[in-house]
Design a protein around this motif. Structure first.
Motif, PDB file in Angstrom:
ATOM      1  N   ASP A 158       0.835  -1.203   0.000  1.00 49.21           N
ATOM      2  CA  ASP A 158       0.000   0.000   0.000  1.00 49.21           C
ATOM      3  C   ASP A 158       0.868   1.252   0.000  1.00 49.21           C
ATOM      4  OD1 ASP A 158      -2.354  -1.406  -0.036  1.00 49.21           O
ATOM      5  OD2 ASP A 158      -2.757  -1.207   2.118  1.00 49.21           O
ATOM      6  N   VAL A 159       1.929   1.231   0.804  1.00 55.09           N
ATOM      7  CA  VAL A 159       2.853   2.373   0.870  1.00 55.09           C
ATOM      8  C   VAL A 159       3.546   2.584  -0.472  1.00 55.09           C
ATOM      9  CG1 VAL A 159       5.003   3.223   1.898  1.00 55.09           C
ATOM     10  CG2 VAL A 159       3.225   2.244   3.357  1.00 55.09           C
ATOM     11  N   ARG A 160       4.040   1.501  -1.060  1.00 56.09           N
ATOM     12  CA  ARG A 160       4.784   1.641  -2.317  1.00 56.09           C
ATOM     13  C   ARG A 160       3.873   2.072  -3.468  1.00 56.09           C
ATOM     14  NH1 ARG A 160       8.210   3.576  -2.085  1.00 56.09           N
ATOM     15  NH2 ARG A 160       9.337   2.815  -3.889  1.00 56.09           N
ATOM     16  N   VAL A 161       2.679   1.506  -3.533  1.00 55.02           N
ATOM     17  CA  VAL A 161       1.750   1.889  -4.602  1.00 55.02           C
ATOM     18  C   VAL A 161       1.342   3.353  -4.447  1.00 55.02           C
ATOM     19  CG1 VAL A 161      -0.560   1.502  -5.547  1.00 55.02           C
ATOM     20  CG2 VAL A 161       0.925  -0.445  -5.049  1.00 55.02           C
ATOM     21  N   ALA A 162       1.062   3.766  -3.211  1.00 50.26           N
ATOM     22  CA  ALA A 162       0.673   5.163  -2.968  1.00 50.26           C
ATOM     23  C   ALA A 162       1.803   6.119  -3.327  1.00 50.26           C
ATOM     24  CB  ALA A 162       0.271   5.339  -1.503  1.00 50.26           C
ATOM     25  N   GLU A 163       3.038   5.688  -3.178  1.00 49.88           N
ATOM     26  CA  GLU A 163       4.180   6.532  -3.528  1.00 49.88           C
ATOM     27  C   GLU A 163       4.207   6.835  -5.027  1.00 49.88           C
ATOM     28  OE1 GLU A 163       7.925   8.507  -3.606  1.00 49.88           O
ATOM     29  OE2 GLU A 163       6.618   8.062  -1.906  1.00 49.88           O
ATOM     30  N   TRP A 164       3.838   5.841  -5.850  1.00 48.79           N
ATOM     31  CA  TRP A 164       3.946   5.988  -7.299  1.00 48.79           C
ATOM     32  C   TRP A 164       2.646   6.415  -7.979  1.00 48.79           C
ATOM     33  CZ3 TRP A 164       8.227   5.556 -10.517  1.00 48.79           C
ATOM     34  CH2 TRP A 164       9.414   5.224  -9.866  1.00 48.79           C
ATOM     35  N   ALA A 165       1.531   6.290  -7.294  1.00 49.86           N
ATOM     36  CA  ALA A 165       0.242   6.619  -7.918  1.00 49.86           C
ATOM     37  C   ALA A 165       0.163   8.048  -8.455  1.00 49.86           C
ATOM     38  CB  ALA A 165      -0.893   6.348  -6.928  1.00 49.86           C
ATOM     39  N   PRO A 166       0.762   9.048  -7.794  1.00 51.12           N
ATOM     40  CA  PRO A 166       0.672  10.410  -8.345  1.00 51.12           C
ATOM     41  C   PRO A 166       1.235  10.547  -9.756  1.00 51.12           C
ATOM     42  CG  PRO A 166       1.334  10.504  -6.044  1.00 51.12           C
ATOM     43  CD  PRO A 166       1.373   9.056  -6.443  1.00 51.12           C
ATOM     44  N   CYS A 167       2.198   9.700 -10.124  1.00 46.37           N
ATOM     45  CA  CYS A 167       2.729   9.754 -11.492  1.00 46.37           C
ATOM     46  C   CYS A 167       1.627   9.466 -12.509  1.00 46.37           C
ATOM     47  CB  CYS A 167       3.850   8.732 -11.659  1.00 46.37           C
ATOM     48  SG  CYS A 167       5.355   9.096 -10.734  1.00 46.37           S
ATOM     49  N   VAL A 168       0.769   8.523 -12.179  1.00 47.51           N
ATOM     50  CA  VAL A 168      -0.314   8.165 -13.093  1.00 47.51           C
ATOM     51  C   VAL A 168      -1.354   9.280 -13.133  1.00 47.51           C
ATOM     52  CG1 VAL A 168      -2.075   6.455 -13.638  1.00 47.51           C
ATOM     53  CG2 VAL A 168       0.091   5.723 -12.606  1.00 47.51           C
ATOM     54  N   GLN A 169      -1.674   9.850 -11.985  1.00 46.71           N
ATOM     55  CA  GLN A 169      -2.639  10.945 -11.966  1.00 46.71           C
ATOM     56  C   GLN A 169      -2.131  12.132 -12.774  1.00 46.71           C
ATOM     57  OE1 GLN A 169      -5.846  10.883 -10.774  1.00 46.71           O
ATOM     58  NE2 GLN A 169      -5.862  12.759 -12.000  1.00 46.71           N
ATOM     59  N   GLN A 170      -0.834  12.395 -12.676  1.00 48.94           N
ATOM     60  CA  GLN A 170      -0.260  13.474 -13.479  1.00 48.94           C
ATOM     61  C   GLN A 170      -0.383  13.179 -14.965  1.00 48.94           C
ATOM     62  OE1 GLN A 170       3.726  13.818 -11.923  1.00 48.94           O
ATOM     63  NE2 GLN A 170       2.966  14.395  -9.885  1.00 48.94           N
ATOM     64  N   ALA A 171      -0.224  11.919 -15.346  1.00 51.92           N
ATOM     65  CA  ALA A 171      -0.392  11.536 -16.756  1.00 51.92           C
ATOM     66  C   ALA A 171      -1.830  11.734 -17.200  1.00 51.92           C
ATOM     67  CB  ALA A 171       0.029  10.075 -16.951  1.00 51.92           C
ATOM     68  N   VAL A 172      -2.790  11.418 -16.312  1.00 49.03           N
ATOM     69  CA  VAL A 172      -4.204  11.671 -16.628  1.00 49.03           C
ATOM     70  C   VAL A 172      -4.415  13.170 -16.834  1.00 49.03           C
ATOM     71  CG1 VAL A 172      -6.557  11.574 -15.729  1.00 49.03           C
ATOM     72  CG2 VAL A 172      -5.017   9.617 -15.411  1.00 49.03           C
ATOM     73  N   ASP A 173      -3.839  13.974 -15.963  1.00 47.43           N
ATOM     74  CA  ASP A 173      -3.986  15.428 -16.076  1.00 47.43           C
ATOM     75  C   ASP A 173      -3.372  15.964 -17.362  1.00 47.43           C
ATOM     76  OD1 ASP A 173      -5.176  15.302 -13.593  1.00 47.43           O
ATOM     77  OD2 ASP A 173      -3.390  15.939 -12.485  1.00 47.43           O
ATOM     78  N   ARG A 174      -2.333  15.286 -17.860  1.00 46.97           N
ATOM     79  CA  ARG A 174      -1.699  15.702 -19.121  1.00 46.97           C
ATOM     80  C   ARG A 174      -2.446  15.170 -20.333  1.00 46.97           C
ATOM     81  NH1 ARG A 174       3.197  14.126 -16.315  1.00 46.97           N
ATOM     82  NH2 ARG A 174       3.125  12.147 -17.459  1.00 46.97           N
TER      83      ARG A 174
END
Length: 213
Positions: free
Chosen positions: A138-154
């Motif tokens: 959960d900790v590791r996935v949460a660490e990297w999830a913002p990268c995907v959200q940023q890609a959605v925003d782009r």
């Protein structure tokens, strides 16, 4: 007792942030536990032997961790804390590749790969170890999830894409190869995993509620 020890029984292992001598003791014990797991597996973990290997008093180990599963839980907490932070390359493929290669390097390392195999095996029959393993991921996935959200925003992936599912999907084939084959876990495997997940994410596969046609 070191004045910074506090009450080691007042919280779950790993929730205390020790300093000074206590930090050195914790580091030595966790290193010994990790080495034993990697070399011999969960079945051979013994608190008294870990204390001897870490050159720490047996009473200290029993008082602080209590059980083998408590020690493994703290080891996983420490591993999550020490893991490398996410990389942000500016593209979804670049970020997923960075994540995949980090996972690949970890699992291909002789000590780390063996350690993860042992912990995963233990988690299938030890509820507390399974809980600790879930928290670790959960900790590791949460660490990297913002990268995907940023890609959605782009605009690189559709709105509604589940970042956590994307990150989990990247490492899944790497763990599968580690646990089910003797094939080398190389960068090519990591890059294929990242490319496949990036293409699926762009196609909307990880949009919440998506149903394959």
């Amino acid at each position: 007792m070191d004045s910074m020890d506090g009450d080691p029984t007042s919280s779950e292992p790993g929730t205390v942030r020790p300093g000074g001598r206590t930090a050195r003791v914790r580091a030595a014990v966790l290193r010994a536990a990790g080495d034993t797991l990697a070399e011999q597996g969960f079945a051979h973990l013994d608190l008294a032997e870990i204390a001897r290997r870490a050159d720490v008093g047996k009473t200290t180990v029993y008082r602080r961790w209590g059980t083998v599963t408590g020690l493994v839980a703290d080891l996983l907490t420490d591993m999550a804390e020490q893991s490398s932070p996410r990389a942000e390359t500016g593209s979804l493929l670049g970020d997923l590749t960075a994540n995949a290669r980090l996972v690949q390097r970890t699992l291909a390392d002789p000590r780390q790969g063996a350690l993860f195999k042992a912990v995963i095996a233990a988690a299938t029959c030890e509820a507390r170890t399974a809980e600790a393993l879930h928290r670790f991921y959960d900790v590791r996935v949460a660490e990297w999830a913002p990268c995907v959200q940023q890609a959605v925003d782009r605009g690189e992936a559709p709105e509604g894409t589940d970042p956590h599912e994307v990150v989990r999907a990247v490492s899944a084939p790497l763990y599968y190869r580690l646990l089910t084959t003797d094939r080398p876990l190389d960068e090519a495997a990591a890059d294929r995993a990242a490319a496949a997940v990036e293409a699926a994410a762009r196609a909307g596969v990880y949009v919440r509620g998506h149903r394959a046609s």
